[in-house]
Scaffold this motif. Structure first.
Motif, PDB file in Angstrom:
ATOM      1  N   LEU A 330       0.826  -1.206   0.000  1.00 45.21           N
ATOM      2  CA  LEU A 330       0.000   0.000   0.000  1.00 45.21           C
ATOM      3  C   LEU A 330       0.863   1.260   0.000  1.00 45.21           C
ATOM      4  CD1 LEU A 330      -2.788  -1.015   2.560  1.00 45.21           C
ATOM      5  CD2 LEU A 330      -2.915  -1.052   0.053  1.00 45.21           C
ATOM      6  N   TYR A 356      -4.858  -1.248   7.273  1.00 48.59           N
ATOM      7  CA  TYR A 356      -4.786  -0.105   6.353  1.00 48.59           C
ATOM      8  C   TYR A 356      -5.248   1.172   7.046  1.00 48.59           C
ATOM      9  CZ  TYR A 356      -6.800   3.314   3.217  1.00 48.59           C
ATOM     10  OH  TYR A 356      -7.159   4.506   2.635  1.00 48.59           O
ATOM     11  N   ALA A 371      -2.284   4.458  -1.908  1.00 46.35           N
ATOM     12  CA  ALA A 371      -2.672   3.458  -0.908  1.00 46.35           C
ATOM     13  C   ALA A 371      -4.178   3.208  -0.957  1.00 46.35           C
ATOM     14  CB  ALA A 371      -2.249   3.921   0.478  1.00 46.35           C
ATOM     15  N   ARG A 374      -5.082   1.207  -4.104  1.00 45.04           N
ATOM     16  CA  ARG A 374      -4.720  -0.206  -4.003  1.00 45.04           C
ATOM     17  C   ARG A 374      -5.642  -0.936  -3.023  1.00 45.04           C
ATOM     18  NH1 ARG A 374       1.966  -0.554  -4.504  1.00 45.04           N
ATOM     19  NH2 ARG A 374       1.958  -0.063  -6.740  1.00 45.04           N
ATOM     20  N   MET A 375      -5.990  -0.272  -1.918  1.00 39.01           N
ATOM     21  CA  MET A 375      -6.906  -0.901  -0.972  1.00 39.01           C
ATOM     22  C   MET A 375      -8.275  -1.093  -1.599  1.00 39.01           C
ATOM     23  SD  MET A 375      -6.736  -2.175   2.046  1.00 39.01           S
ATOM     24  CE  MET A 375      -8.062  -3.231   2.665  1.00 39.01           C
TER      25      MET A 375
END
Length: 386
Positions: A330, A356, A371, A374-375
């Motif tokens: 991330l 996260y 991040a 991607r999450m």
């Protein structure tokens, strides 16, 4: 930035807006008031990580991550359990990792420790003390030949074979007497590896500590320090107070590290932590605060990281590595969320979502939009719509 819908352990959904300001980049010399090592993870090759030939490491990405740790003033503890030793990474791959990282450390003028164990032995069946000692000696010699300082890791084979404390005294005493220089001993509790229950010949930790202290007392000049990974702050403080002068206590307690590093008024602590892999930007700043004598500032930096650390290291603790690799992906330090042996699946989606969220609130992602994106992709793969 769009709100993310994060799954909770109760089956519900909560909303998170990733709007934390990231920490600024940091380049620093090592701190002088404490010694901090981050036990670093390895980056798998996602196209070959399941090859029949064994684990495949992405060497460029793996070494780049270590250079990032050194640039922030942290040391690297190499080929430890964070790097999946005994959980996907075999001895041939670990030996190559040690060789490459030790060479890179010389170029970067970075501190490095490397794990020596007995994992080249078959996990099935019993091995004699002589065979176990020879396995340790092989790895010890390799690390010393690479110019690194060894960590004598706890051995599953020795835990199975030892009839009592005297067998630990024999094996470790012999290794210390023949080591070329000081080594770091490692007491890894069964919460990290159930196969290590009763290490040092006792289930009772007070009795086990006596055996460890006896081993150190025989060759204190050959012991740089002891890494204690018991998740028991009281036990660690008691052991630390009894160590000979000059023998460091490296906390491996990923639940209580701020107070253990700060000290108890009698002795301070150093650190060798898996959680310093994702927390490196904050840990480096905290070390510099201690250099300034600013204990309050040190605690203000590190105390807020404890909820993330305790979450990553929640039971089953041995799977903490999954969260560590998730956060590296991330953060943009690697291009995929893949682990040796497929261990990226070892944690649930709600667990990863909480990791996260807590890391984002700490400002650990240099690019929060990356991040979050991607999450969001990871959530979508698991059926959670944005």
């Amino acid at each position: 930035m769009n709100v993310l819908r994060l799954p909770s352990v109760d089956g519900g959904i909560r909303l998170h807006r990733p709007d934390t300001v990231p920490l600024a980049p940091l380049v620093s010399e090592p701190a002088h008031s404490r010694v901090f090592y981050a036990a670093a993870h390895v980056v798998a090759d996602p196209l070959a990580a399941s090859a029949e030939s064994g684990p495949v490491v992405d060497w460029d990405a793996t070494l780049a991550f270590r250079r990032r740790l050194w640039s922030q003033g942290l040391g690297v503890a190499e080929a430890m359990d964070t790097a999946q030793r005994g959980a996907g990474l075999d001895w041939p791959a670990a030996a190559e990792l040690i060789r490459r990282s030790a060479a890179e450390a010389r170029t970067a003028a970075g501190r490095i420790l490397c794990g020596a164990g007995t994992d080249q032995l078959s996990p099935e069946g019993a091995h004699s003390l002589a065979v176990i000692t020879a396995a340790y000696e092989e790895q010890l010699a390799h690390i010393e030949a690479c110019g690194a300082r060894p960590v004598l890791m706890a051995s599953r084979a020795l835990a199975r074979a030892a009839a009592g404390p005297e067998d630990y005294l024999e094996v470790y005493g012999g290794l210390l007497r023949q080591s070329a220089g000081p080594v770091v001993l490692h007491w890894l509790g069964p919460m990290f590896d159930p196969a290590l229950a009763g290490y040092w010949g006792h289930d009772d930790t007070d009795e086990a500590a006596e055996i460890l202290l006896n081993i150190i007392a025989e060759c204190p000049e050959k012991v740089d320090g002891i890494k204690v990974s018991l998740l028991d702050a009281g036990q660690e403080v008691a052991l630390r107070r009894r160590l000979p002068t000059g023998v460091r206590c490296y906390t491996g307690d990923d639940h209580h590290y701020p107070e253990l590093i700060a000290g108890d008024g009698v002795r301070t602590g150093d650190a060798l932590l898996g959680v310093f892999d994702p927390l490196a930007p904050i840990a480096a700043r905290a070390a510099l605060a201690l250099d300034r004598g600013d204990t309050e500032g040190f605690r203000e930096l590190l105390d807020p990281t404890v909820p993330l650390a305790r979450h990553l290291f929640s039971p089953p603790t041995r799977h903490y590595k999954t969260g560590v690799v998730l956060l590296a992906w991330l953060a943009g330090y690697q291009e995929h969320f893949t682990m040796v042996g497929g261990l990226q699946s070892a944690r649930s989606l709600p667990h990863l979502a909480t990791a996260y969220e807590r890391a984002d609130l700490l400002g650990l992602f240099p690019d929060p939009e990356l991040a979050a994106d991607r999450m969001r992709h990871l959530l979508a793969v698991h059926g959670v719509a944005s």
